[in-house]
Scaffold this active site. Structure first.
Site, PDB file in Angstrom:
ATOM      1  N   ASP A   1      -6.630   4.321  -4.559  1.00  0.00           N
ATOM      2  CA  ASP A   1      -7.418   4.548  -3.717  1.00  0.00           C
ATOM      3  C   ASP A   1      -8.432   5.791  -3.472  1.00  0.00           C
ATOM      4  O   ASP A   1      -8.399   6.154  -4.861  1.00  0.00           O
ATOM      5  CB  ASP A   1      -6.443   3.956  -3.006  1.00  0.00           C
ATOM      6  CG  ASP A   1      -7.093   3.741  -1.104  1.00  0.00           C
ATOM      7  OD1 ASP A   1      -7.249   4.481  -0.434  1.00  0.00           O
ATOM      8  OD2 ASP A   1      -7.885   2.709  -0.567  1.00  0.00           O
TER       9      ASP A   1
ATOM     10  N   LYS B   1       0.779  -0.849  -0.078  1.00  0.00           N
ATOM     11  CA  LYS B   1      -0.165   0.061   0.062  1.00  0.00           C
ATOM     12  C   LYS B   1       1.107   1.313  -0.093  1.00  0.00           C
ATOM     13  O   LYS B   1       2.439   1.128   0.583  1.00  0.00           O
ATOM     14  CB  LYS B   1      -0.616   0.123   1.192  1.00  0.00           C
ATOM     15  CG  LYS B   1      -2.456   1.057   1.285  1.00  0.00           C
ATOM     16  CD  LYS B   1      -3.269   0.474   0.502  1.00  0.00           C
ATOM     17  CE  LYS B   1      -4.217   0.722   0.156  1.00  0.00           C
ATOM     18  NZ  LYS B   1      -5.681  -0.106  -0.462  1.00  0.00           N
TER      19      LYS B   1
END
Length: 444
Positions: free
Chosen positions: A166, A126
């Site tokens: 995201d 991430k």
């Protein structure tokens, strides 16, 4: 003290101030007690859990860029490469003022299990930055993205680490990031997913997380003797996940009556008019309160409170820890019988426990919102093969993957004597595959 408690103590001590990371690790490890205790001696000897909760690599870097007034701004960028046991690191980039190392670590840790559940060969990672794209011009966003990628490109690649979007990172940002990567590295490869259709993107990727959420929800309801058609649904958020979850739920016969953003929420007893929402959010990048101006029969409410709306099904699709204990008590009192997470860890620990205690069907985010990363992996496949599948082909594969995820988590819960506890089931099923791969590869 048990092995799990020892590891949890170390996580808190070694990662001070990272509350979201602590929460994610505790939730996973607690639900793995049955598995770990059966193999405690072997896991302890191999330091399995210590390796599982420690990222393989944490990268933090400065991102300087010039705004439209000619002033230099400085943000902080991150990439956490958590676990590559089952494939290259895969996980989105989040651009939001709240981003810090702890949040990126929590998201990366969750991603390991989510990616494992898809059955596809992708590890967990991430990244992101504390940059806020809201209110910025296209030129400012481009300047930031180019500076961000100038540093990030050193650590990623099609077979190493493949970021995606995201919160705050959509098609515009992915385009700028991909262009800069190509410019610096001089290669045209599937290093980012969520790309535009003209340069290697996949059909159905935009819809994937929202559609996948509803596919898994639909399967969960069917396997518990219920159906989605005719049910009233409340969805928090009004971004990509919320919009396409609303679209698919409506297609399958449900009625979505509420959406929200960070300022407030709307209620439309007739069912949300998605064309209006998409015009506001995707075209104008406006606020959800504008819906009430376009649809006079609807109501706009400032602040929190969306979970007070009476519904059969609740879909938290906004951000972490948005659904708390008081919220779920209200939902249950109002007759809600199913909750599925469209966002990452949107339900607090106490709220999750309350839902499970009250026998509410609950699908955790690492399973329910895995459709986005699953379709990203399908985009990677298409890039590698130099092919482009039709929308229908991708959508069919997505649906099969989501039904498969439900089957895996339901089966794991049943095998360990906690049938119907899909939180434990998802964690166990995701964990088993990662651990087998880690053990096979030795102490790395």
């Amino acid at each position: 003290m048990s092995y799990i408690d020892e590891v949890m103590e170390r996580v808190v001590a070694k990662n001070p101030g990272e509350a979201e990371f602590h929460q994610a690790v505790k939730e996973v490890l607690d639900s793995l007690r049955l598995v770990v205790e059966a193999n405690e001696e072997e896991y302890r000897k191999n330091g399995l859990l210590e390796r599982l909760v420690e990222p393989e690599r944490v990268i933090s870097f400065r991102v300087p860029w010039v705004d439209d007034q000619g002033r230099v701004q400085v943000n902080r960028g991150f990439r956490v490469q958590f676990n590559s046991a089952i494939g290259p690191y895969k996980g989105g980039l989040r651009f939001h003022p709240s981003v810090n190392q702890g949040i990126i670590k929590f998201l990366g840790f969750e991603q390991c299990f989510k990616n494992s559940l898809t059955g596809l060969p992708i590890g967990g990672g991430k990244g992101g930055a504390d940059f806020d794209p809201k209110g910025k011009s296209d030129r400012e966003v481009m300047a930031f993205c180019q500076s961000f990628m100038t540093e990030l490109n050193k650590y990623i690649g099609a077979d190493t680490d493949v970021p995606a979007g995201d919160i705050g990172v959509g098609a515009r940002e992915i385009g700028f990031l991909f262009g800069q990567y190509k410019r610096i590295r001089g290669v045209y490869e599937g290093v980012l997913t969520g790309k535009g259709l003209t340069y290697g993107g996949s059909l159905a990727r935009t819809e994937a997380t929202g559609y996948g959420l509803i596919y898994l929800l639909d399967e969960m309801l069917k396997q518990n003797g219920k159906e989605l058609a005719g049910k009233t649904v409340v969805v928090s958020g009004s971004g990509n996940v919320a919009i396409y979850a609303t679209q698919k739920a409506t297609q399958l016969g449900a009625k979505v009556v509420a959406l929200s953003d960070s300022n407030g929420w709307i209620y439309d007893a007739n069912g949300i008019n998605l064309d209006v929402v998409r015009e506001i959010k995707e075209v104008r990048r406006g606020r959800i309160k504008e819906y009430a101006d376009a649809v006079p029969s609807s109501e706009y409410h400032e602040g929190k409170g969306i979970w007070s709306v009476k519904c059969d099904i609740a879909l938290p699709c906004a951000t972490q820890n948005e659904l708390n204990l008081d919220d779920v008590k209200t939902l249950v009192a109002n007759g809600c019988f199913a909750v599925a997470e469209g966002a990452n860890m949107p339900t607090t620990r106490e709220a999750t426990e309350y839902l499970l205690e009250n026998k509410i069907m609950f699908a955790p985010g690492k399973a329910a919102n895995a459709g986005g990363v699953a379709t990203s992996a399908l985009e990677m496949t298409q890039n590698s093969m130099r092919l482009s599948w039709t929308f229908e082909e991708v959508d069919k594969k997505l649906q099969e993957i989501m039904v498969g995820i439900f089957s895996k988590m339901a089966d794991a819960a049943k095998r360990y004597g906690v049938e119907g506890n899909y939180v434990a089931g998802a964690n166990i099923a995701g964990f088993e595959k990662v651990v087998m791969a880690m053990n096979a590869q030795g102490i790395v």
